[in-house]
Enzyme design. Sequence first.
Site, PDB file in Angstrom:
ATOM      1  CD  GLU A   1      -2.284  -1.214   2.750  1.00 53.46           C
ATOM      2  OE1 GLU A   1      -1.796  -0.690   3.755  1.00 53.46           O
ATOM      3  OE2 GLU A   1      -2.858  -2.462   2.945  1.00 53.46           O
TER       4      GLU A   1
ATOM      5  CE  LYS B   1       5.691   5.389   6.890  1.00 55.38           C
ATOM      6  NZ  LYS B   1       5.230   6.551   7.111  1.00 55.38           N
TER       7      LYS B   1
ATOM      8  NE  ARG C   1      -2.183   2.911  11.901  1.00 58.70           N
ATOM      9  CZ  ARG C   1      -1.237   1.945  12.204  1.00 58.70           C
ATOM     10  NH1 ARG C   1       0.020   2.365  12.504  1.00 58.70           N
ATOM     11  NH2 ARG C   1      -1.624   0.656  12.294  1.00 58.70           N
TER      12      ARG C   1
ATOM     13  NE  ARG D   1       2.821   5.724  15.821  1.00 65.72           N
ATOM     14  CZ  ARG D   1       3.756   5.634  14.961  1.00 65.72           C
ATOM     15  NH1 ARG D   1       3.534   6.019  13.737  1.00 65.72           N
ATOM     16  NH2 ARG D   1       4.957   5.266  15.659  1.00 65.72           N
TER      17      ARG D   1
ATOM     18  CD  GLU E   1      -1.381   7.990   8.126  1.00 66.45           C
ATOM     19  OE1 GLU E   1      -1.469   7.120   9.008  1.00 66.45           O
ATOM     20  OE2 GLU E   1      -0.390   8.767   8.385  1.00 66.45           O
TER      21      GLU E   1
ATOM     22  CG  PHE F   1      -4.250   1.023   6.500  1.00 62.05           C
ATOM     23  CD1 PHE F   1      -4.014   0.400   7.698  1.00 62.05           C
ATOM     24  CD2 PHE F   1      -3.815   2.302   6.152  1.00 62.05           C
ATOM     25  CE1 PHE F   1      -3.311   1.067   8.432  1.00 62.05           C
ATOM     26  CE2 PHE F   1      -3.212   3.129   7.351  1.00 62.05           C
ATOM     27  CZ  PHE F   1      -2.908   2.183   8.676  1.00 62.05           C
TER      28      PHE F   1
ATOM     29  NE  ARG G   1       8.501   0.385  16.072  1.00 60.66           N
ATOM     30  CZ  ARG G   1       7.794   1.145  15.692  1.00 60.66           C
ATOM     31  NH1 ARG G   1       7.837   1.361  14.199  1.00 60.66           N
ATOM     32  NH2 ARG G   1       7.553   2.403  16.216  1.00 60.66           N
TER      33      ARG G   1
ATOM     34  CE  LYS H   1       8.708   2.733   9.955  1.00 58.75           C
ATOM     35  NZ  LYS H   1       8.386   3.438  11.199  1.00 58.75           N
TER      36      LYS H   1
HETATM   37  P1  AMP Z   1       6.439   5.841  10.773  1.00 57.52           P
HETATM   38  O1  AMP Z   1       5.518   7.011  11.240  1.00 57.52           O
HETATM   39  O2  AMP Z   1       7.347   6.357   9.608  1.00 57.52           O
HETATM   40  O3  AMP Z   1       6.734   5.103  11.724  1.00 57.52           O
HETATM   41  O4  AMP Z   1       5.315   4.906   9.986  1.00 57.52           O
HETATM   42  C1  AMP Z   1       4.540   4.272  10.323  1.00 57.52           C
HETATM   43  C2  AMP Z   1       3.178   4.988  10.108  1.00 57.52           C
HETATM   44  O5  AMP Z   1       2.867   5.230   8.798  1.00 57.52           O
HETATM   45  C3  AMP Z   1       1.948   4.345  10.868  1.00 57.52           C
HETATM   46  O6  AMP Z   1       1.762   4.559  11.986  1.00 57.52           O
HETATM   47  C4  AMP Z   1       0.673   5.179   9.864  1.00 57.52           C
HETATM   48  O7  AMP Z   1       0.354   6.568  10.555  1.00 57.52           O
HETATM   49  C5  AMP Z   1       1.475   5.494   8.834  1.00 57.52           C
HETATM   50  N1  AMP Z   1       0.882   4.920   7.459  1.00 57.52           N
HETATM   51  C6  AMP Z   1       0.690   5.412   6.184  1.00 57.52           C
HETATM   52  N2  AMP Z   1       0.297   4.619   5.341  1.00 57.52           N
HETATM   53  C7  AMP Z   1      -0.145   3.350   5.722  1.00 57.52           C
HETATM   54  C8  AMP Z   1      -0.407   2.237   5.428  1.00 57.52           C
HETATM   55  N3  AMP Z   1      -0.650   2.086   4.282  1.00 57.52           N
HETATM   56  N4  AMP Z   1      -0.555   1.120   6.384  1.00 57.52           N
HETATM   57  C9  AMP Z   1      -0.241   1.322   7.471  1.00 57.52           C
HETATM   58  N5  AMP Z   1       0.456   2.531   8.170  1.00 57.52           N
HETATM   59  C10 AMP Z   1       0.410   3.567   7.297  1.00 57.52           C
END
Ligand code: AMP
Length: 593
Positions: free
Chosen positions: A237, A239, A244, A259, A287, A332, A435, A441
């Site tokens: 998917e 990002k 969130r 979150r 999101e 999602f 996690r 990611k």
């Molecule tokens: P990070 O904030 O860089 O740790 O990345 C994780 C965050 O990406 C998640 O907590 C979501 O807020 C966001 N996110 C964006 N798109 C998605 C997706 N398709 N699936 C899951 N998380 C996503």
Amino acid sequence: MYLLAPACEAIARTTKKLEKTQIVADYLRARSADEAAASAVFLSGRPFPTYDEATLGVGGTHLWRAMKELSGKTDAVLTAAYRRHGDLGAAACDILSATHQEPPPQPLNVLQVEQAFRQIANTRGTAAKLKLVSDLLAQATPLETKYLVKIMTGDLRIGMKESLVEEGIAKAYGRDVRAVQRANMMLGDIGETCRLAIADRLAEARMRLFHPIGFMLASPVQSAEEAFSFFQHAQVEDKYDGIRAQAHCREGEVRLFSRTLDEVTGSFPELAEALAQFSGEVILDGEIVAWNRAEPNVESHALPFSELQKRLGRKTVTETMKRAVPVAYMAFDVLYANGKLVIDQPLRRRAAILDGIFSRARRPALVRTANAQGRLTFEPAVQAETQASAEVIRAPVLRADSPAHLDELFAAAQARGNEGLMIKDVESPYTPGRRGQSWVKLKRELARLDVVVTSVEYGHGKRASVLSDYTFAVRDGDRLVNIGKAYSGLTDKEIAAMTEWFLAHTLADHGFWREVEPKIVLEVAFNAVMRSDRHESGYALRFPRILRLRDDKPPEEADNIERVRGIYARQHGKNRESGVGSRESPNTSKNRP
Ligand code: AMP
């Protein structure tokens, strides 16, 4: 708090998880059911269970005032103690132990504390609340005050998490820890869970909506190859760069949780309205993004976080704001549907359930994938009845079968203005609050800058006595203009050395922060550049992290504001000039309102 405070001290003294949970178990077992239930809540670091809507309405400033009154000390003395401990509760204990006070005649019981917290929550007006807080603290020993203050500020700082309280409960009453976790997740009340464990009735817990469940988190990967090394069948998917949110919906009633498990419904009223389209009870994961409405020849797409940010931190959301920054919810995942918790089902199944929910929605809002290159078509569109309505979109699902393919999808995601990709194991369950490697990611930092440190601040917690938070600047002609602040990336040893240097090279001491000689150059990475009034440069960096100290670089060679402007322009312009969300794909917008 009789015995709870010493138990907390013992928990703080050990770093071993097993010892911590054993202390919790021993403590709980020796209490009555009521006391154990109240203590379980306090041990998880909060005055009320998650499900409970009560809030104390007592902030750090209130507690500071109460402490001043109780101890008769000045701000300077309190500040010094706070700096020594990095924690108001510990500072309070320190100060009160030094002031000779009569010990309270009666030990303070947890049930009394529970009652006092309720009373504080039910009382209106700062002065009246403060009076109740002072009355409560006046009945406590310095050690009890330490933990009362910590619970009131919502952070025990003893290395105790709710998951350890769950383990402690399981151990105390000989129950299966998974049964305890499940009951707590469904009820959102660790106290109630404790009662069920005591009575051996954990299986009777029923799902309650409208309290947040922990979010499943992703691990970072550096390359498409690495992403592919974890599992065989990946769901891919985009990002999205928003916030969130978990959406709880029940027949028109909707609440959104962030979150950090805070309720954010009030910030997005039109989303709540749009989410009310689902029938039955559902909990979705997704999101919230700023969303551009389709213009002629341009496909709808998510906008950078800087757009969404304009809506954050406001008490009320005006119609003008809603129209200026429309939002969408990209769903999602699904956690609960049709009366069943579905987190244990594989993502493959959950995705099908989610598709089903969307197809049955009263105002269906589906987004489908089109081809293997990650080109997306949106169909059918939500009817925008008013300008300020929001979109609820099933996040498009892509598939990749090789690293090269994933790279292609990554480029397409970035061309759509999204941060990168989320790659998920189709066989994995949803693991709240954890996690793991089932979700990874893939994102790339936008750029790096060499910046100059202009002021420094004392940190928090174990960093309260070192200068660990740095504000930094770029060059603008022969001036320096601030652009951001970072506090992560350096090792403790580097921070200690830098603290010494900053103390010796302070230009002005403002107590908590110091202006320092602009000599230290840092290399920082970040995810985006945003326009901002906060800093003199007019820009701010999103998620800046310190990569290293550039002691090889003099400040005169640090990056300048032109470079920042260039990065900003590139991020806002070029991203969408090629690829999927562009004028090259006029057909995709025809179904949009
Ligand atoms: P990070 O904030 O860089 O740790 O990345 C994780 C965050 O990406 C998640 O907590 C979501 O807020 C966001 N996110 C964006 N798109 C998605 C997706 N398709 N699936 C899951 N998380 C996503």
